[in-house]
Scaffold this motif. Structure first.
Motif, mmCIF file in Angstrom:
data_model
loop_
_atom_site.group_PDB
_atom_site.id
_atom_site.type_symbol
_atom_site.label_atom_id
_atom_site.label_comp_id
_atom_site.label_asym_id
_atom_site.label_seq_id
_atom_site.Cartn_x
_atom_site.Cartn_y
_atom_site.Cartn_z
ATOM 1 N N ARG A 182 0.846 -1.209 0.000
ATOM 2 C CA ARG A 182 0.000 0.000 0.000
ATOM 3 C C ARG A 182 0.874 1.249 0.000
ATOM 4 O O ARG A 182 0.544 2.240 -0.648
ATOM 5 N N LYS A 183 1.990 1.171 0.705
ATOM 6 C CA LYS A 183 2.891 2.339 0.722
ATOM 7 C C LYS A 183 3.523 2.562 -0.644
ATOM 8 O O LYS A 183 3.746 3.696 -1.057
ATOM 9 N N THR A 184 3.855 1.475 -1.322
ATOM 10 C CA THR A 184 4.424 1.619 -2.679
ATOM 11 C C THR A 184 3.421 2.342 -3.585
ATOM 12 O O THR A 184 3.794 3.138 -4.442
ATOM 13 N N VAL A 221 16.305 2.002 -0.289
ATOM 14 C CA VAL A 221 17.019 2.811 0.703
ATOM 15 C C VAL A 221 17.341 4.221 0.189
ATOM 16 O O VAL A 221 18.160 4.407 -0.716
ATOM 17 N N VAL A 222 16.661 5.177 0.794
ATOM 18 C CA VAL A 222 16.895 6.592 0.475
ATOM 19 C C VAL A 222 18.344 6.915 0.854
ATOM 20 O O VAL A 222 18.811 6.499 1.909
ATOM 21 N N GLY A 223 19.033 7.641 0.036
ATOM 22 C CA GLY A 223 20.387 8.051 0.403
ATOM 23 C C GLY A 223 21.437 6.975 0.168
ATOM 24 O O GLY A 223 22.615 7.181 0.444
ATOM 25 N N THR A 229 10.912 2.031 -3.237
ATOM 26 C CA THR A 229 9.880 0.991 -3.084
ATOM 27 C C THR A 229 9.059 1.154 -1.805
ATOM 28 O O THR A 229 7.985 0.581 -1.702
ATOM 29 N N MET A 230 9.572 1.890 -0.837
ATOM 30 C CA MET A 230 8.831 2.186 0.394
ATOM 31 C C MET A 230 8.468 0.951 1.219
ATOM 32 O O MET A 230 7.448 0.926 1.909
ATOM 33 N N TYR A 278 11.128 -7.693 -2.362
ATOM 34 C CA TYR A 278 10.784 -8.293 -3.656
ATOM 35 C C TYR A 278 9.384 -7.891 -4.106
ATOM 36 O O TYR A 278 9.189 -7.422 -5.228
ATOM 37 N N THR A 279 8.401 -8.061 -3.245
ATOM 38 C CA THR A 279 7.024 -7.786 -3.690
ATOM 39 C C THR A 279 6.836 -6.296 -4.014
ATOM 40 O O THR A 279 6.118 -5.961 -4.956
ATOM 41 N N THR A 280 7.514 -5.419 -3.279
ATOM 42 C CA THR A 280 7.367 -3.995 -3.607
ATOM 43 C C THR A 280 8.124 -3.649 -4.895
ATOM 44 O O THR A 280 7.707 -2.765 -5.635
ATOM 45 N N GLN A 281 9.196 -4.369 -5.177
ATOM 46 C CA GLN A 281 9.889 -4.164 -6.465
ATOM 47 C C GLN A 281 8.976 -4.608 -7.611
ATOM 48 O O GLN A 281 8.855 -3.923 -8.632
#
Ligand code: M6R
Length: 366
Positions: free
Chosen positions: A21-23, A133-135, A148-149, A162-165
């Motif tokens: 949901r975040k993605t 990863v931000v940064g 991907t959050m 993986y699932t968010t990718q």
């Protein structure tokens, strides 16, 4: 913190609906049924000029890339290559300004992926990073970034990353397809509606997560476990197999089912566990033919298929059903029982689930 779960891996498996949901947040307008990536700076002309996309990654991120290939080709008809970063970086890849290179990395620090990205940029390609990863080095150096959050992933075995990718690839595919007008409005909206329903479907599956434990107990002493699939199911089979070997230390292989006869079939003997993924409508009859072949050599077959597919009963020994969704989206559901099988098998064997031997979470050296 593990939040009451025995292991980070289990916690992260259960976090997937929220992570997905975040993605979607800010990228998928649920009312208007539109995908937009405000973070991407491409003009329609830039998108139009790409004659090829190359996806580069390692391990599980590479497996997400395999799904990305299917999805982007299907929706945009742009040819897509997928390559492991350690191979890509040491050959002379054919890419230029007309290539979009997509690097996929949870950590954003994988040495080979970073090197592949730098090489692509030197060759003039535009690089999009799909990372968590931000940064991170990859996030900082890429031309464009999709975060991907998923939130922090601690277990070495990657699950929610993986699932968010994979979800990022669906959204990206739709975004590019809209820009290139390679998808009908109807198909576009239908897919979006089905994507919106996925987190809830995964929640439903996770409510019965214990239901697969018996299967892990049944394979824990196996010498080898085989995963078979065709098309997108083959890509998911590779991920299921990696997950299992990584944390259970059981030898396992994933095969494009049509390749069986070209060698692998020789390894099937009485009692060999085979996990057959049968979710792709267009090739399900072919898959059942392959199931027959392994059964005839004594394999014990677990069939993973969509609810309501009763045809498989006469072919397989056991069934594991996933909720219905369009064929192109099944990977996000099919992978869930495979993650759980790996987890419970590792647990049954008394292994260190979150920190498997010989492996590190982030591979920052070659
Ligand atoms: O951080 P990255 O996504 O670049 O990592 C890539 C692989 O090292 C990683 O996916 C590895 O294969 C996992 N341990 C698999 O579960």
């Amino acid at each position: 913190e593990k939040n009451g779960y025995d292991h980070f891996m289990l916690k992260e498996i259960f976090e997937q609906p929220t992570a997905l949901r975040k993605t979607m947040t800010g990228r998928l307008d649920q009312e208007a049924k539109r995908v937009d990536f405000e973070e991407l700076q491409w003009s329609p002309e830039t998108i139009q000029q790409w004659n090829k996309i190359t996806i580069v990654a390692c391990g599980t991120a590479y497996h997400a890339g395999l799904i990305g290939k299917h999805v982007i080709e299907e929706l945009t008809r742009i040819p897509v290559d997928v390559e492991v970063a350690s191979e890509f970086r040491y050959r002379r890849p054919i890419i230029d300004e007309k290539t979009l290179v997509i690097v996929v990395s949870q950590s954003g620090e994988t040495a080979d992926t970073l090197a592949a990205m730098r090489q692509s940029q030197r060759l003039g390609a535009n690089v999009l990073a799909i990372t968590n990863v931000v940064g991170s080095s990859i996030a900082r150096e890429a031309d464009e970034v999709i975060l991907t959050m998923a939130g922090p992933e601690i277990a070495v075995a990657s699950t929610k990353a993986y699932t968010t990718q994979v979800l990022s690839f669906y959204l990206l595919g739709l975004y590019l397809a809209e820009s290139k007008q390679t998808v009908t409005e109807q198909k576009y909206k239908q897919l979006i509606e089905s994507i919106i329903e996925l987190p809830e479907k995964i929640e439903g599956m996770l409510e019965h997560s214990q239901g697969i434990r018996w299967y892990s107990d049944s394979i824990k002493d196996a010498k080898s476990v085989f995963f078979l699939g065709r098309g997108l199911d083959h890509a998911v089979a590779l991920e299921g197999s990696l997950k299992l070997k990584e944390i259970s230390y059981i030898h396992s292989e994933a095969y494009a089912a049509g390749e069986l006869k070209h060698g692998t079939l020789a390894l099937i003997e009485e009692g060999t566990p085979v996990i057959a993924l049968i979710t792709q409508d267009e090739v399900s009859e072919k898959m059942l033919g392959n199931v027959k072949e392994v059964k005839a050599r004594g394999a014990q077959v677990l069939g993973v298929a969509e609810e309501g597919n009763l045809d498989i009963w006469e072919y397989v020994d056991e069934t594991c059903y996933i909720p219905n969704t369009p064929s192109i989206l099944t990977p996000l559901l099919t992978v869930i029982p495979l993650q759980l099988i790996a987890y419970y098998t590792s647990l049954a064997l008394g292994n260190d689930v979150d920190k498997p031997r010989n492996l590190a979470k982030s591979v920052t050296v070659e």
